[in-house]
Scaffold this motif. Structure first.
Motif, short mmCIF file in Angstrom:
data_model
loop_
_atom_site.label_atom_id
_atom_site.label_comp_id
_atom_site.label_asym_id
_atom_site.label_seq_id
_atom_site.Cartn_x
_atom_site.Cartn_y
_atom_site.Cartn_z
N GLU A 421 -10.46 -7.29 5.11
CA GLU A 421 -9.39 -6.42 4.61
C GLU A 421 -8.30 -6.24 5.67
O GLU A 421 -7.10 -6.17 5.34
N ILE A 422 -8.69 -6.16 6.94
CA ILE A 422 -7.69 -6.04 8.02
C ILE A 422 -6.77 -7.25 8.02
O ILE A 422 -5.53 -7.12 8.10
N LEU A 423 -7.35 -8.45 7.92
CA LEU A 423 -6.53 -9.67 7.88
C LEU A 423 -5.60 -9.66 6.68
O LEU A 423 -4.42 -10.05 6.78
N GLN A 428 0.29 -8.77 4.82
CA GLN A 428 1.18 -8.23 3.79
C GLN A 428 2.17 -7.21 4.31
O GLN A 428 3.27 -7.06 3.77
N PHE A 429 1.78 -6.46 5.35
CA PHE A 429 2.62 -5.34 5.82
C PHE A 429 2.89 -5.46 7.32
O PHE A 429 2.02 -5.88 8.09
N GLU A 430 4.11 -5.06 7.70
CA GLU A 430 4.44 -4.94 9.12
C GLU A 430 3.76 -3.68 9.65
O GLU A 430 3.86 -2.62 9.05
N ALA A 431 3.06 -3.79 10.74
CA ALA A 431 2.36 -2.62 11.28
C ALA A 431 2.23 -2.73 12.79
O ALA A 431 2.11 -3.84 13.34
N GLN A 432 2.29 -1.57 13.47
CA GLN A 432 2.10 -1.53 14.91
C GLN A 432 0.61 -1.45 15.27
O GLN A 432 0.19 -1.94 16.31
N ARG A 433 -0.17 -0.86 14.39
CA ARG A 433 -1.61 -0.71 14.61
C ARG A 433 -2.31 -0.57 13.27
O ARG A 433 -1.67 -0.35 12.25
N VAL A 434 -3.64 -0.66 13.30
CA VAL A 434 -4.45 -0.56 12.07
C VAL A 434 -5.50 0.53 12.28
O VAL A 434 -6.22 0.53 13.29
N ILE A 435 -5.56 1.48 11.31
CA ILE A 435 -6.57 2.53 11.36
C ILE A 435 -7.64 2.23 10.31
O ILE A 435 -7.32 1.95 9.15
N PRO A 464 -3.66 -3.19 17.96
CA PRO A 464 -4.87 -2.39 18.19
C PRO A 464 -5.50 -1.93 16.87
O PRO A 464 -4.80 -1.67 15.90
N ILE A 465 -6.83 -1.85 16.87
CA ILE A 465 -7.59 -1.37 15.71
C ILE A 465 -8.28 -0.07 16.10
O ILE A 465 -9.09 -0.05 17.03
N GLU A 466 -7.93 1.02 15.41
CA GLU A 466 -8.52 2.32 15.70
C GLU A 466 -9.58 2.66 14.64
O GLU A 466 -9.33 2.48 13.44
N PRO A 482 -2.61 0.18 7.52
CA PRO A 482 -1.65 -0.34 8.51
C PRO A 482 -0.59 0.72 8.79
O PRO A 482 -0.01 1.29 7.86
N VAL A 483 -0.32 1.00 10.05
CA VAL A 483 0.64 2.06 10.42
C VAL A 483 1.77 1.45 11.24
O VAL A 483 1.52 0.69 12.18
#
Length: 483
Positions: A421-423, A428-435, A464-466, A482-483
């Motif tokens: 799901e992270i991949l 699909q979305f631009e994100a600085q990090r993933v929670i 980074p993955i939090e 994705p944030v």
């Protein structure tokens, strides 16, 4: 056989326990919000006739239409049923009786072959003939009851039949005559109400469990009936005074400090009856799985190695299991198709003795059972008449986590789903990090066994993955944000 009936009565629920020699054998439960319908008589209306199924759906005013099969339509003894569309038509009014409660998504099953039960007798107002319970085995007593039936046949309802219940054994002709007169009056009352009723209305309601238990369970073997409600005690006394005078003195009001179901460990036995696994005294165990289609019972030796050789160990375990299975069927009120997988026995005599033990143990069961031969795979196929919901269906609901499957995805499986799901999200979305929000067990796996994989994924997506623990999440529930 020493028996006792314990009744726990509250405004919203009635529970009845049948105890034999201090061991719980049956538990019956009725809740005010969900009263059983078996025995109720309705004036129904035929909604749909299905010639392909040889059945019809009947509107009785209940939530779901009832099911009527052609075999449950009234006809002469021995007559072969013609096609259902020659017997009934849509829009026709029919007086029907519930023979099986609604179970799951299925509506009630009904019949036009009305029966009206009392203590000793069952009146069959629409079909003549005399029947005697198969559990009355004494030939002289069976002959006596048939003689009484002929003497009663000229009184009251013409064209009606009688069935002598097990409780009729030893009953005097005077008591049997009074029982029949009561049933004739009751049926006349039902018939008059049906003539005045509109389709889709209840015409006659069977007794509540409090009184039905006395009518159906209080055999000659019952030494006393104890009820923990003063009001219920008085109701039982009044009921017995009119219909079962010989039982009146056996009814007691229980006023002890301990809850009545703590006697004989009944409350604990009910909890055990809801478990999947049943321990045997020898160290073996049963595994009982109830599904919509059938119930399967698997017999295992477990830790039992107590006899001289393997064959003897298996034989003794299966013998004990046969007794336990008969009790569990009554206790859990399991019905329909039941498949029993005894441990394989090489000796034909051992197989014969185990089958005989099962048949003998089932003789005490008030529900009709049929046992087939052992199949080529070594399975015992049997059926038990089901009219009401099982104990599990009455008291439980499907697990919101597993949906009734009995299993959930492992934490490792959920962790790999999170990686995928992270991949998907970062593509699909631009994100600085993933929670990642997940259950505690899943987060623990991600930080421990899968920590290397998590680090490699972080490097691959260059973000980074939090991880955040959500204690209220189910084991296979997660969110990737994705944030």
């Amino acid at each position: 056989m020493s028996q006792e009936i314990l009744i726990n009565l509250t405004p919203r629920e009635t529970r009845v326990a049948l105890v034999e020699h201090g061991v719980l054998q049956e538990i019956h439960l009725e809740r005010a919000r969900r009263r059983g319908m078996v025995g109720n008589i309705y004036l129904g209306e035929v909604r749909r006739v299905l010639p392909g199924m040889q059945a019809a759906f009947i509107d009785t005013g209940l939530e779901r239409t009832a099911f009527l099969h052609v075999s449950d339509l009234q006809r002469g003894l021995g007559e072969r049923a013609p096609p259902i569309d020659e017997l009934i038509r849509e829009g026709q009014s029919l007086l029907v009786q519930v023979i099986k409660d609604p179970i799951g998504n299925k509506g009630a099953r009904v019949t036009t072959q009305i029966t009206v039960p009392s203590r000793y007798l069952v009146l069959t107002p629409r079909s003549a003939g005399v029947g005697v319970s198969a559990r009355i085995e004494d030939d002289a007593e069976r002959a006596r009851l048939r003689t009484v039936a002929h003497a009663l046949g000229d009184e009251g309802q013409e064209g009606a039949g009688l069935i002598f219940r097990t409780a009729a054994e030893g009953a005097s002709e005077q008591a049997l005559r009074a029982d029949r007169q009561f049933l004739v009056r009751l049926w006349e009352s039902v018939r008059r109400r049906a003539e005045q009723a509109q389709p889709g209305h209840l015409v006659h309601e069977d007794l509540p469990l409090l009184l039905r238990a006395l009518r159906d369970l209080a055999t000659q073997d019952v030494e006393r009936v104890r009820v923990d409600s003063r009001e219920g005690y008085q109701q039982l006394r009044d009921f017995c005074h009119d219909l079962l005078p010989h039982l009146t003195e056996r009814i007691e009001h229980y006023s002890g400090e301990r809850p009545i179901f703590d006697l004989y460990g009944v409350e604990d036995e009910i909890q055990r009856a809801l478990a999947r696994r049943v321990e045997l005294k020898s160290g073996g165990h049963l595994v009982i799985d109830q599904t919509e289609a059938m119930t399967t019972i698997d017999v295992n030796t477990g830790a039992f190695v107590g006899y001289r050789n393997v064959d003897e160990t298996i034989f003794k375990t299966n013998l004990e299991a046969a007794q336990a299975i008969a009790r569990q069927l009554r206790l859990r009120n399991l019905g329909g198709i039941i498949i029993v997988d005894f441990i394989d026995m090489a000796d034909p005599e051992h197989r014969r003795q185990v089958m005989r033990a099962l048949e003998k143990a089932l003789e005490r069961d008030h529900a009709k059972t049929q046992i087939g031969a052992v199949s080529s795979l070594g399975l015992v196929e049997m059926t038990r008449k089901r009219s009401r919901e099982s104990l599990e269906q009455l008291t439980c609901e499907p697990c919101p986590t597993c949906g009734g499957r009995g299993t959930v995805k492992s934490a490792e499986t959920v962790a790999y789903e999170i990686f995928r799901e992270i991949l998907r999200e970062v593509q699909q979305f631009e994100a600085q990090r993933v929670i990642v929000l997940a259950a505690p067990g899943v987060v623990e796996v991600l930080l421990d066994e899968e920590s290397t994989s998590l680090a490699q994924l972080e490097a691959f997506i260059d973000r980074p993955i939090e991880l955040q623990v959500e204690s209220l999440y189910t084991p296979d529930q997660f969110d990737v944000i994705p944030v």
